[in-house]
Design a protein around this motif. Structure first.
Motif, PDB file in Angstrom:
ATOM      1  N   TYR A 108       0.879  -1.167   0.000  1.00  0.00           N
ATOM      2  CA  TYR A 108       0.000   0.000   0.000  1.00  0.00           C
ATOM      3  C   TYR A 108       0.914   1.214   0.000  1.00  0.00           C
TER       4      TYR A 108
ATOM      5  N   ARG B   7       7.308   2.410   5.615  1.00  0.00           N
ATOM      6  CA  ARG B   7       8.168   1.220   5.638  1.00  0.00           C
ATOM      7  C   ARG B   7       8.823   0.996   4.273  1.00  0.00           C
TER       8      ARG B   7
ATOM      9  N   TRP C 282      -2.577  -9.768  -5.033  1.00  0.00           N
ATOM     10  CA  TRP C 282      -1.245  -9.716  -4.390  1.00  0.00           C
ATOM     11  C   TRP C 282      -0.386 -10.792  -5.035  1.00  0.00           C
TER      12      TRP C 282
ATOM     13  N   SER D 153      -8.040 -11.494   5.612  1.00  0.00           N
ATOM     14  CA  SER D 153      -6.924 -10.625   6.005  1.00  0.00           C
ATOM     15  C   SER D 153      -6.519 -10.968   7.435  1.00  0.00           C
ATOM     16  N   ARG D 154      -5.290 -10.606   7.790  1.00  0.00           N
ATOM     17  CA  ARG D 154      -4.778 -11.043   9.099  1.00  0.00           C
ATOM     18  C   ARG D 154      -4.346  -9.903  10.003  1.00  0.00           C
TER      19      ARG D 154
ATOM     20  N   GLY E  22      -3.981  -5.463  10.060  1.00  0.00           N
ATOM     21  CA  GLY E  22      -3.969  -4.133   9.443  1.00  0.00           C
ATOM     22  C   GLY E  22      -4.962  -3.958   8.306  1.00  0.00           C
ATOM     23  N   PHE E  23      -5.524  -5.046   7.807  1.00  0.00           N
ATOM     24  CA  PHE E  23      -6.574  -4.990   6.791  1.00  0.00           C
ATOM     25  C   PHE E  23      -7.798  -5.685   7.355  1.00  0.00           C
TER      26      PHE E  23
ATOM     27  N   LEU F  66      -8.686 -10.419   1.193  1.00  0.00           N
ATOM     28  CA  LEU F  66      -7.590  -9.987   0.321  1.00  0.00           C
ATOM     29  C   LEU F  66      -7.405 -11.070  -0.735  1.00  0.00           C
TER      30      LEU F  66
ATOM     31  N   GLY G  67       2.406 -13.408   4.314  1.00  0.00           N
ATOM     32  CA  GLY G  67       1.357 -12.765   3.513  1.00  0.00           C
ATOM     33  C   GLY G  67       1.258 -11.265   3.694  1.00  0.00           C
ATOM     34  N   THR G  68       2.365 -10.618   4.073  1.00  0.00           N
ATOM     35  CA  THR G  68       2.300  -9.183   4.383  1.00  0.00           C
ATOM     36  C   THR G  68       2.902  -8.299   3.293  1.00  0.00           C
TER      37      THR G  68
ATOM     38  N   GLU H 137       9.407  -8.173   5.619  1.00  0.00           N
ATOM     39  CA  GLU H 137       9.844  -7.330   6.742  1.00  0.00           C
ATOM     40  C   GLU H 137      10.604  -6.128   6.169  1.00  0.00           C
TER      41      GLU H 137
ATOM     42  N   LEU I 292      12.448  -2.654  15.222  1.00  0.00           N
ATOM     43  CA  LEU I 292      11.318  -3.522  14.878  1.00  0.00           C
ATOM     44  C   LEU I 292      10.425  -3.768  16.093  1.00  0.00           C
TER      45      LEU I 292
END
Ligand SMILES: N[C@@H](CCC(=O)N[C@@H](CS)C(=O)NCC(=O)O)C(=O)O
Length: 259
Positions: A6, A11, A41, A63-64, A66-67, A71, A84-85, A100, A138
């Protein structure tokens, strides 16, 4: 390297800034957060048509973090990115996934011709000290993610956890800046880049002041200038360098000066 995320995303700025300093080629694709719900994705990420973006799609996944809702992630995406991020980086042939944001930042430095100045891997201790700052950042960043995502239903426990993580992290950064020009020595490194992007993103909590007031709290960083003057000065000094400012302008331009 290709990054899917996004956008805008602090990040991702980490890798973009490092790529500019290191001379690495970076392709960034994505869309604002709500729109990413309707994207496929994948290494070849793209916007899905309304007919494709349905719960019966073979790519639909819950979604897991933040969403919310569904997805659309391909199997190849999940092979490359097991958590899956996003941000999700790929080697230029799409075969290797790097996840990451701090690891993506390292990959950006490593793949540039002048990247060793930012991340001197031939020096095991200096590069490991840089890693130490990335790891400490982190831990702070994960606490911040939980804090921001819980903002409408902020509890005293979550607020206190964030305040403790902030105090621990900023105290360490302020301490190192008493005797050093940059976080990991005399030169700019990816430790400084990650610090600037993470802290600038964190300071956006000031825009949540009203929501925090509703639960009787002030922004955790309300007194940063007084409490952690050296860390704050480092943030402002670096974020106003042209390569940083290009990405960070929108989040640092209204911050009070350090003096
Ligand atoms: N610590 C990770 C955080 C990545 C992350 O948690 N991304 C979330 C969005 S903020 C995500 O992609 N969630 C996908 C999902 O909900 O399935 C980083 O710095 O890259």
């Amino acid at each position: 390297m290709r990054i899917f995320s996004y956008l805008p995303n602090p990040r991702v700025w980490k890798a973009q800034i490092a790529a500019e300093y290191a001379g690495a080629k970076l392709q960034v694709i994505g869309a604002p957060p709500p729109e990413l719900q309707g994207w496929l994705w994948d290494f070849d990420a793209r916007k899905l048509s309304d007919d494709e973006a349905t719960g019966s799609s073979a790519y639909a996944r819950a979604s897991r973090r933040g969403f919310e809702g569904t997805l659309y992630k391909t199997d190849a995406f999940l092979e490359a990115h097991p958590f899956g991020t996003v941000p999700a980086a790929f080697s230029d042939n799409g075969r290797i996934g790097v996840f990451e944001s701090n690891s993506i930042l390292r990959a950006a430095a490593r793949s540039g011709v002048s990247g060793s100045a930012l991340y001197p891997e031939s020096d095991p201790y200096r590069s490991s000290r840089i890693d130490s700052f990335l790891d400490a950042g982190l831990v702070f960043g994960r606490e911040f993610q939980v804090y921001m995502l819980s903002m409408p239903e902020m509890t005293p426990e979550l607020y206190e956890r964030m305040a403790a993580a902030y105090e621990f992290y900023l105290n360490g950064i302020d301490q190192v800046m008493k005797s050093s020009e940059y976080l990991a020595g005399d030169e700019l490194s990816i430790a400084d880049i990650a610090f600037v992007c993470d802290l600038a993103q964190f300071l956006l909590e000031r825009r949540m002041a009203e929501q925090l007031a509703a639960v009787g709290r002030r922004p955790v960083a309300a007194n940063i200038k007084k409490d952690y003057p050296l860390a704050y000065k480092h943030l402002l000094t670096l974020s106003h360098r042209p390569i940083f400012y290009k990405y960070l302008e929108r989040v640092v331009k209204d911050l009070p000066s350090a003096a």
